[in-house]
Design an enzyme around this catalytic site. Structure first.
Site, PDB file in Angstrom:
ATOM      1  N   GLU A  96       2.102   0.179 -11.143  1.00 30.46           N
ATOM      2  CA  GLU A  96       3.532   0.015 -10.783  1.00 30.46           C
ATOM      3  C   GLU A  96       4.423   0.917 -11.626  1.00 30.46           C
ATOM      4  O   GLU A  96       5.489   0.519 -12.090  1.00 30.46           O
ATOM      5  CB  GLU A  96       3.936  -1.456 -10.866  1.00 30.46           C
ATOM      6  CG  GLU A  96       3.300  -2.222  -9.737  1.00 30.46           C
ATOM      7  CD  GLU A  96       4.007  -3.497  -9.368  1.00 30.46           C
ATOM      8  OE1 GLU A  96       5.200  -3.643  -9.701  1.00 30.46           O
ATOM      9  OE2 GLU A  96       3.353  -4.325  -8.724  1.00 30.46           O
TER      10      GLU A  96
ATOM     11  N   ALA B  78       0.818  -1.211   0.000  1.00 28.70           N
ATOM     12  CA  ALA B  78       0.000   0.000   0.000  1.00 28.70           C
ATOM     13  C   ALA B  78       0.852   1.261   0.000  1.00 28.70           C
ATOM     14  O   ALA B  78       1.369   1.682   1.038  1.00 28.70           O
ATOM     15  CB  ALA B  78      -0.930  -0.009   1.212  1.00 28.70           C
TER      16      ALA B  78
ATOM     17  N   GLN C 195      -9.305  -7.206 -33.459  1.00 30.77           N
ATOM     18  CA  GLN C 195      -9.476  -6.808 -34.862  1.00 30.77           C
ATOM     19  C   GLN C 195      -9.581  -8.029 -35.772  1.00 30.77           C
ATOM     20  O   GLN C 195     -10.446  -8.099 -36.651  1.00 30.77           O
ATOM     21  CB  GLN C 195      -8.280  -5.924 -35.274  1.00 30.77           C
ATOM     22  CG  GLN C 195      -8.433  -5.262 -36.623  1.00 30.77           C
ATOM     23  CD  GLN C 195      -9.537  -4.200 -36.619  1.00 30.77           C
ATOM     24  OE1 GLN C 195      -9.901  -3.676 -35.579  1.00 30.77           O
ATOM     25  NE2 GLN C 195     -10.093  -3.925 -37.786  1.00 30.77           N
TER      26      GLN C 195
END
Ligand SMILES: Cc1cc2nc3c(=O)[nH]c(=O)nc-3n(C[C@H](O)[C@H](O)[C@H](O)COP(=O)(O)OP(=O)(O)OC[C@H]3O[C@@H](n4cnc5c(N)ncnc54)[C@H](O)[C@@H]3O)c2cc1C
Length: 385
Positions: free
Chosen positions: A363, A123, A336
């Protein structure tokens, strides 16, 4: 390409692949739809010793390193990166303890993490402190016998599900980044609760939640390292964990490539399977080249880390940025190639595209990490001059 994995690495890879195919594939769409934390699969991973992979033997682990962890994350992400990140976040939450914890702390917490009995989380992020973590406001005030934590952490993976939290907080508000320290906070500590559970674009089976600290007293013994080491610890944690995000990206790209090839072989238009069209072949070839290049870079960086390199900030950032950009391109092209079917939720291609996006953001957003690589280049030039 043959990466000449050792027998031990092949065993870990095969085990993770088996769990991915037998346990994750059949439920990934449901977990995504219901935004449900994969508790049963976490137990399967624990029963198969997957949480032991990144823990040293003296704390009941298998003694593996970054490379073994990346192999597991790649295989799990090939099926579902929401599950994979729930697993990987436990490693992320353990790295500070592994690198800087005391023997007493390691013996207290690591065997439970290794057994998968307890999950960990990391955290750092707050509402006003994302890319600029030094803007954090959460404080840890020294009192008799411990520290009192106050503040809110945001977007925490495994929030509410983990039992052990590595929390970064300011022990000295006047010193900015140099005033931060790292703490271990257990889930049931009075004053620690969980706030908003996020509703996400992708990796929807993972839990992303706010952590709220209101006069939360943690024992003095729960500081990791010393006061003021919080940011140094954080930088080390992220350097070590970024190849794991790269592996998450690699796995999802590999899964999307395989799906696109299978679909292009089956789908007939104008009297032929669409894989006969040069334009589709070119797209598939480029996807395969990018996936293999990402794998080669990631494996090399993971081996560099395990080989004992002292500093790998640049390499770790490169691997995360490259693999996540590849994942976004490859999953978008898979949609696609599958045309309208790719856009429908009946096929996992659209989920893979949604899941890939986060790997460019967390991150360290890729723009920030390109800055990290550029900063290393600037230093190198200055050294030559
Ligand atoms: C699903 C999810 C899970 C997460 N899990 C965790 C977790 O477990 N623990 C934890 O601590 N955090 C976690 N995070 C937080 C995550 O690491 C941050 O979201 C991320 O670092 C970006 O911060 P931000 O969202 O505040 O974006 P901001 O910092 O507001 O940045 C927004 C954009 O601005 C640009 N930008 C910002 N600064 C720069 C710069 N210096 N150079 C160039 N461009 C820049 C980038 O394009 C960036 O994407 C998670 C986030 C998400 C979405």
């Amino acid at each position: 390409m043959d990466y000449f994995l050792t027998e031990g690495e092949k065993t870990i890879q095969n085990l993770a692949r088996r769990i991915a195919e037998e346990k994750i594939l059949p439920v990934r769409a449901e977990l995504d739809e219901k935004e449900e934390f994969p508790r049963d699969i976490i137990k399967d991973l624990a029963d198969s010793d997957m949480f032991r992979v990144f823990i040293p033997e003296q704390y009941d682990g298998l003694g593996g390193g970054c490379f073994d962890l990346c192999l597991v994350v790649e295989e799990l992400s090939r099926a579902c990166s929401g599950v994979a990140v729930s697993y990987a976040a436990s490693a992320l939450g353990s790295f500070a303890l592994l690198e800087h914890g005391t023997e007493a702390q390691k013996h207290k917490y690591l065997p439970d993490i290794a057994a998968g009995r307890k999950l960990a989380a990391f955290a750092l992020t707050e509402p006003t402190a994302g890319s600029d973590a030094s803007a954090m406001k959460t404080t840890a005030e020294k009192v008799d016998g411990g520290y009192v934590i106050n503040g809110t952490k945001q977007f925490i993976t495994n929030g509410g599900e983990a039992e052990i939290y590595n929390v970064i907080a300011l022990t000295d508000k006047t010193r900015g980044a140099r005033g931060a320290s790292a703490f271990l906070v257990e889930k049931d500590t009075p004053g620690f609760s969980f706030g908003k559970k996020e509703k996400k674009m992708g990796i929807r089976s993972s839990a992303t939640r706010e952590l709220v600290f209101k006069n939360c007293l943690v024992p003095e013994d729960n500081i990791i390292g010393r006061e003021g080491m919080g940011f140094i610890i954080t930088l080390g944690v992220l350097d070590k964990s970024r190849p794991g995000i790269g592996s998450q990206a690699l796995g999802v790209a590999q899964g999307a490539l395989e799906m696109a090839v299978d679909y292009a072989r089956e789908r007939v238009q104008f009297g032929h399977p669409i894989i006969a069209l040069p334009v589709v072949q070119n797209m598939l070839a480029d996807m395969a080249i990018q996936v293999e290049a990402a794998r080669a870079l990631l494996y090399a960086v993971a081996r560099t880390i395990d080989g004992g390199a002292k500093k790998y900030t640049e390499e770790s950032a490169m691997a995360k940025v490259f693999a996540s950009d590849v994942a976004m391109k490859v999953t978008t092209n898979a949609v696609q190639i599958m045309g309208g079917a790719g856009y429908m939720r009946d096929y996992p291609a659209e989920k893979m595209m949604r899941d890939a996006k986060i790997t460019q953001i967390y991150e360290g957003a890729n723009e920030v990490l390109r800055g990290t690589v550029a900063a290393e280049l600037r230093k190198r030039k200055a050294r030559r001059a």
